[in-house]
Design a protein around this motif. Structure first.
Motif, PDB file in Angstrom:
ATOM      1  N   SER A  99     -18.277   5.244  -0.618  1.00 57.87           N
ATOM      2  CA  SER A  99     -17.286   5.760  -1.571  1.00 57.87           C
ATOM      3  C   SER A  99     -15.964   5.968  -0.849  1.00 57.87           C
ATOM      4  CB  SER A  99     -17.735   7.079  -2.199  1.00 57.87           C
ATOM      5  OG  SER A  99     -16.646   7.637  -2.925  1.00 57.87           O
ATOM      6  N   LYS A 100     -15.012   5.116  -1.169  1.00 58.88           N
ATOM      7  CA  LYS A 100     -13.713   5.246  -0.515  1.00 58.88           C
ATOM      8  C   LYS A 100     -13.047   6.556  -0.911  1.00 58.88           C
ATOM      9  CE  LYS A 100     -12.679   0.318   0.088  1.00 58.88           C
ATOM     10  NZ  LYS A 100     -12.701   0.189   1.550  1.00 58.88           N
ATOM     11  N   ILE A 101     -13.325   7.022  -2.136  1.00 61.37           N
ATOM     12  CA  ILE A 101     -12.727   8.290  -2.577  1.00 61.37           C
ATOM     13  C   ILE A 101     -13.316   9.445  -1.765  1.00 61.37           C
ATOM     14  CG2 ILE A 101     -12.508   9.902  -4.534  1.00 61.37           C
ATOM     15  CD1 ILE A 101     -12.461   7.432  -6.383  1.00 61.37           C
ATOM     16  N   THR A 114      -4.427   9.597   7.552  1.00 59.00           N
ATOM     17  CA  THR A 114      -4.688   8.457   6.662  1.00 59.00           C
ATOM     18  C   THR A 114      -3.529   8.354   5.682  1.00 59.00           C
ATOM     19  OG1 THR A 114      -6.379   7.457   5.242  1.00 59.00           O
ATOM     20  CG2 THR A 114      -6.042   9.822   4.964  1.00 59.00           C
ATOM     21  N   ALA A 115      -3.392   7.216   5.002  1.00 52.31           N
ATOM     22  CA  ALA A 115      -2.267   7.023   4.082  1.00 52.31           C
ATOM     23  C   ALA A 115      -2.372   7.983   2.896  1.00 52.31           C
ATOM     24  CB  ALA A 115      -2.276   5.581   3.585  1.00 52.31           C
ATOM     25  N   ARG A 116      -1.200   8.422   2.371  1.00 53.34           N
ATOM     26  CA  ARG A 116      -1.199   9.286   1.169  1.00 53.34           C
ATOM     27  C   ARG A 116      -1.869   8.543   0.020  1.00 53.34           C
ATOM     28  NH1 ARG A 116       5.154  10.145   0.044  1.00 53.34           N
ATOM     29  NH2 ARG A 116       5.571   8.264   1.243  1.00 53.34           N
ATOM     30  N   GLU A 183      -0.613   4.620  -0.330  1.00 46.87           N
ATOM     31  CA  GLU A 183       0.610   4.076   0.266  1.00 46.87           C
ATOM     32  C   GLU A 183       0.259   2.950   1.229  1.00 46.87           C
ATOM     33  OE1 GLU A 183       2.625   6.848   2.786  1.00 46.87           O
ATOM     34  OE2 GLU A 183       4.428   5.613   2.916  1.00 46.87           O
ATOM     35  N   ARG A 184       0.988   1.846   1.126  1.00 44.22           N
ATOM     36  CA  ARG A 184       0.770   0.758   2.080  1.00 44.22           C
ATOM     37  C   ARG A 184       1.404   1.138   3.408  1.00 44.22           C
ATOM     38  NH1 ARG A 184       3.373  -4.904   0.741  1.00 44.22           N
ATOM     39  NH2 ARG A 184       4.769  -4.518   2.500  1.00 44.22           N
ATOM     40  N   ILE A 185       0.624   0.997   4.467  1.00 38.48           N
ATOM     41  CA  ILE A 185       1.150   1.281   5.806  1.00 38.48           C
ATOM     42  C   ILE A 185       1.375  -0.067   6.486  1.00 38.48           C
ATOM     43  CG2 ILE A 185       0.728   2.477   7.998  1.00 38.48           C
ATOM     44  CD1 ILE A 185       0.551   4.489   5.854  1.00 38.48           C
ATOM     45  N   ASP A 186       2.599  -0.341   6.886  1.00 40.23           N
ATOM     46  CA  ASP A 186       2.858  -1.617   7.549  1.00 40.23           C
ATOM     47  C   ASP A 186       2.890  -1.403   9.052  1.00 40.23           C
ATOM     48  OD1 ASP A 186       3.044  -3.260   5.225  1.00 40.23           O
ATOM     49  OD2 ASP A 186       4.902  -2.195   4.760  1.00 40.23           O
ATOM     50  N   HIS A 210      -9.203 -10.810  12.334  1.00 36.09           N
ATOM     51  CA  HIS A 210      -8.205 -11.636  11.634  1.00 36.09           C
ATOM     52  C   HIS A 210      -8.722 -11.783  10.222  1.00 36.09           C
ATOM     53  CE1 HIS A 210      -7.627 -12.399  15.867  1.00 36.09           C
ATOM     54  NE2 HIS A 210      -6.523 -13.095  15.653  1.00 36.09           N
ATOM     55  N   LYS A 211      -8.234 -10.917   9.320  1.00 31.29           N
ATOM     56  CA  LYS A 211      -8.881 -10.790   8.008  1.00 31.29           C
ATOM     57  C   LYS A 211      -8.479 -11.863   7.010  1.00 31.29           C
ATOM     58  CE  LYS A 211      -9.789  -5.935   8.378  1.00 31.29           C
ATOM     59  NZ  LYS A 211     -11.194  -5.638   8.193  1.00 31.29           N
ATOM     60  N   ARG A 212      -7.281 -12.397   7.148  1.00 30.57           N
ATOM     61  CA  ARG A 212      -6.821 -13.363   6.135  1.00 30.57           C
ATOM     62  C   ARG A 212      -7.427 -14.735   6.400  1.00 30.57           C
ATOM     63  NH1 ARG A 212      -2.583 -11.399   3.063  1.00 30.57           N
ATOM     64  NH2 ARG A 212      -2.285  -9.188   3.535  1.00 30.57           N
ATOM     65  N   PRO A 220      -5.627 -14.850   1.045  1.00 27.73           N
ATOM     66  CA  PRO A 220      -6.416 -13.661   0.689  1.00 27.73           C
ATOM     67  C   PRO A 220      -7.230 -13.096   1.849  1.00 27.73           C
ATOM     68  CG  PRO A 220      -7.374 -15.644  -0.301  1.00 27.73           C
ATOM     69  CD  PRO A 220      -6.083 -16.059   0.338  1.00 27.73           C
ATOM     70  N   ASN A 221      -7.624 -11.838   1.705  1.00 29.33           N
ATOM     71  CA  ASN A 221      -8.501 -11.191   2.680  1.00 29.33           C
ATOM     72  C   ASN A 221      -9.900 -11.797   2.630  1.00 29.33           C
ATOM     73  OD1 ASN A 221      -7.291  -9.183   4.283  1.00 29.33           O
ATOM     74  ND2 ASN A 221      -7.254  -7.737   2.581  1.00 29.33           N
ATOM     75  N   THR A 222     -10.552 -11.804   3.773  1.00 32.70           N
ATOM     76  CA  THR A 222     -11.942 -12.264   3.866  1.00 32.70           C
ATOM     77  C   THR A 222     -12.733 -11.160   4.560  1.00 32.70           C
ATOM     78  OG1 THR A 222     -11.739 -13.153   6.100  1.00 32.70           O
ATOM     79  CG2 THR A 222     -11.068 -14.602   4.285  1.00 32.70           C
ATOM     80  N   ILE A 269      -8.220   0.782  11.796  1.00 34.20           N
ATOM     81  CA  ILE A 269      -7.020   1.539  12.185  1.00 34.20           C
ATOM     82  C   ILE A 269      -5.758   0.722  11.920  1.00 34.20           C
ATOM     83  CG2 ILE A 269      -5.780   2.469  14.212  1.00 34.20           C
ATOM     84  CD1 ILE A 269      -8.184   4.176  13.598  1.00 34.20           C
ATOM     85  N   MET A 270      -4.728   1.382  11.388  1.00 31.83           N
ATOM     86  CA  MET A 270      -3.401   0.765  11.325  1.00 31.83           C
ATOM     87  C   MET A 270      -2.505   1.606  12.236  1.00 31.83           C
ATOM     88  SD  MET A 270      -1.854  -1.808   9.782  1.00 31.83           S
ATOM     89  CE  MET A 270      -2.178  -2.230   8.078  1.00 31.83           C
ATOM     90  N   LEU A 271      -1.948   0.956  13.260  1.00 31.69           N
ATOM     91  CA  LEU A 271      -1.054   1.672  14.171  1.00 31.69           C
ATOM     92  C   LEU A 271       0.378   1.515  13.689  1.00 31.69           C
ATOM     93  CD1 LEU A 271      -2.633   0.514  17.515  1.00 31.69           C
ATOM     94  CD2 LEU A 271      -2.369   2.907  16.814  1.00 31.69           C
TER      95      LEU A 271
HETATM   96  P1  AMP Z   1     -10.238  -1.703   3.654  1.00 29.11           P
HETATM   97  O1  AMP Z   1     -11.485  -2.362   3.119  1.00 29.11           O
HETATM   98  O2  AMP Z   1      -9.928  -0.387   3.053  1.00 29.11           O
HETATM   99  O3  AMP Z   1     -10.129  -1.747   5.151  1.00 29.11           O
HETATM  100  O4  AMP Z   1      -9.075  -2.699   3.246  1.00 29.11           O
HETATM  101  C1  AMP Z   1      -9.112  -4.055   3.558  1.00 29.11           C
HETATM  102  C2  AMP Z   1      -7.830  -4.468   4.221  1.00 29.11           C
HETATM  103  O5  AMP Z   1      -6.719  -4.146   3.373  1.00 29.11           O
HETATM  104  C3  AMP Z   1      -7.547  -3.744   5.516  1.00 29.11           C
HETATM  105  O6  AMP Z   1      -8.211  -4.346   6.569  1.00 29.11           O
HETATM  106  C4  AMP Z   1      -6.043  -3.876   5.604  1.00 29.11           C
HETATM  107  O7  AMP Z   1      -5.676  -5.152   6.091  1.00 29.11           O
HETATM  108  C5  AMP Z   1      -5.617  -3.754   4.175  1.00 29.11           C
HETATM  109  N1  AMP Z   1      -5.273  -2.346   3.843  1.00 29.11           N
HETATM  110  C6  AMP Z   1      -6.101  -1.381   3.389  1.00 29.11           C
HETATM  111  N2  AMP Z   1      -5.448  -0.210   3.223  1.00 29.11           N
HETATM  112  C7  AMP Z   1      -4.171  -0.435   3.579  1.00 29.11           C
HETATM  113  C8  AMP Z   1      -2.990   0.370   3.635  1.00 29.11           C
HETATM  114  N3  AMP Z   1      -2.986   1.648   3.267  1.00 29.11           N
HETATM  115  N4  AMP Z   1      -1.858  -0.205   4.058  1.00 29.11           N
HETATM  116  C9  AMP Z   1      -1.825  -1.511   4.418  1.00 29.11           C
HETATM  117  N5  AMP Z   1      -2.887  -2.331   4.393  1.00 29.11           N
HETATM  118  C10 AMP Z   1      -4.058  -1.808   3.986  1.00 29.11           C
END
Ligand code: AMP
Ligand code: GLY
Length: 421
Positions: A99-101, A114-116, A183-186, A210-212, A220-222, A269-271
């Motif tokens: 559950s992501k929530i 973590t992102a808002r 929120e998207r974290i770049d 390397h997710k894409r 797209p993500n893989t 992790i997003m740095l």
């Molecule tokens: P997750 O399954 O939550 O890891 O999301 C899959 C992919 O989406 C992650 O590996 C990231 O590349 C991207 N992603 C998820 N959440 C964010 C975020 N808050 N900001 C930017 N990219 C994200």
């Protein structure tokens, strides 16, 4: 000497079993159901908890669970009830992934960066919110969606589309009836994985996925198209910070909330600006992070798994890692992550090159032939003294293997090289 039962059929499971088979303490490694590259396959689905338990009992196995679905279905709870030795989190502990929530609220109440975010189950309110914020959003289905339940948006109209897909068209079924807008974290993404006995957590080697689907992180993500380890993106001081403020804090906070987390804990992790944001938790090893990590692991994985099961991890030294680099290039079938052909014969698997190892995922064996049976088919993994050398070794082996729909990224590891310059 005991036996091991590895539950699952991916490259992660092949790599875990490959490593566990090297332990002097392990007799035989079984895979349920395994794939075309694994030996001692047992024809039981990874969801059939009762039959798996019966097999583990009859064959004196310590069970190691690879995938998230059986974990979130409570395989560990059932095994423990039956007095069987099993490595992985319970159903409650696996909520960090299922559950992501739940995971976002857990991070919020325990001060883990973590992102808002906001949670919605009503599309009108979600759309109103998406239009009101002045930053790009990521729309996430709450439940398990095989890595597809996350839509990264550039603007509010993409976010509205994603909201409609989940809450109105219900494309993600029950998993998408509640969603997160975050929120998207770049920044720069990396994987940080540890193993824990519920009290102590030791980190594994760092890695970067390397997710894409396409080169240069396009498309797209893989589930992951390739990985390398270690990654320079996580330097020693960042690793220490993640270990302390993410991994140890998570294990301690879980314990405080009455949940013992035993198993692999994976923090995505997003740095950004030097700070590690947790994008997601997985309650399992990564795939394909596992493949290069296993090829770098010096310690006996089985010893650590036993200590986690017994709650005695702190009595062991930290795990040790080979200095060399390792790279895993995923060979997929063209069309993945959408639809792709199956049942094509793979040739060249016996053309072995130095320092490389092929871990199977979507393959099966029929009449002595290896056929494709999934989107991600093989994880060609190689080591080298440097990252450059490991990349060269991996792609040398990639070139020897063929089937009509073979597809792979040509730039695995390049991000690591560019980082250093
Ligand atoms: P997750 O399954 O939550 O890891 O999301 C899959 C992919 O989406 C992650 O590996 C990231 O590349 C991207 N992603 C998820 N959440 C964010 C975020 N808050 N900001 C930017 N990219 C994200
Ligand atoms: N490679 C990403 C994952 O295992 O979720």
């Amino acid at each position: 000497m005991v036996n091991v039962l590895v539950v699952g059929s991916g490259g992660r499971e092949h790599a875990l079993g490959w490593k566990l088979a090297q332990s002097p303490k392990v007799d035989k490694v079984y895979f349920a159901p395994g794939n075309g590259g694994t030996q001692n396959n047992v024809n039981i689905s990874s969801d059939d908890i009762e039959s798996l338990a019966e097999f583990a009992k009859e064959n004196d196995c310590v069970t190691v669970v690879g995938p998230e679905v059986p974990l979130s279905n409570g395989i560990v709870d059932e095994f423990v009830k039956k007095g069987l030795r099993v490595f992985g989190p319970t159903r409650d502990a696996a909520q960090l992934e299922s559950s992501k929530i739940w995971a976002k609220n857990f991070m919020k109440r325990n001060g883990i960066l973590t992102a808002r975010f906001e949670v919605f189950d009503d599309s009108t309110k979600a759309i109103e919110y998406a239009k009101s914020v002045d930053y790009p959003l990521v729309v996430k289905a709450d439940g398990l969606a095989a890595g597809k339940g996350v839509i990264v948006c550039d603007n509010s109209s993409e976010a509205v589309d994603a909201i409609n897909k989940m809450l109105v068209q219900k494309n993600f079924g029950a998993a998408g009836l509640r969603i997160i807008l975050e929120e998207r974290i770049d920044g720069v993404e990396a994987s940080f994985i540890a193993l824990s006995d519920g009290n102590t957590a030791y980190s594994m080697a760092t890695s970067q996925d390397h997710k894409r689907i396409y080169d240069d992180d396009k498309g797209p993500n893989t589930g992951g198209m390739g990985t390398y380890s270690p990654t320079p993106v996580i330097d020693d001081s960042t690793a220490n910070e993640i270990q302390k403020n993410v991994i140890e804090k998570t294990i301690a906070s879980m314990k405080k909330e009455g949940i013992v987390f035993k198993g692999f804990l994976y923090a995505g992790i997003m740095l950004k600006d030097g700070k590690p944001y947790v994008l997601e938790f997985n309650a399992r090893m990564g795939d394909p992070e596992c493949q290069p990590i296993m090829m770098r692991m010096d310690s006996d994985l089985f010893e650590y798994i036993q200590a986690c099961i017994d709650g005695t991890l702190s009595s062991l030294p930290r795990m040790s890692w080979k200095k060399h680099s390792a790279v895993c290039v995923i060979l997929a079938s063209k069309g993945y992550p959408e639809s792709y052909p199956r049942d094509e014969q793979i040739l060249g698997l016996d053309d072995v090159t130095p320092n490389s190892q092929v871990f199977h995922s979507g393959t099966r064996k029929e009449d002595g032939k290896i056929l494709t049976s999934g989107g991600r088919v093989l994880g060609v993994t190689a080591v080298g003294e440097t990252l450059e050398a490991a990349i060269a070794n991996a792609y040398l082996r990639v070139g020897k293997i063929n089937w009509p729909s073979k597809y792979y990224r040509t730039d695995i590891g390049k991000k690591g090289l560019a980082w250093r310059k």
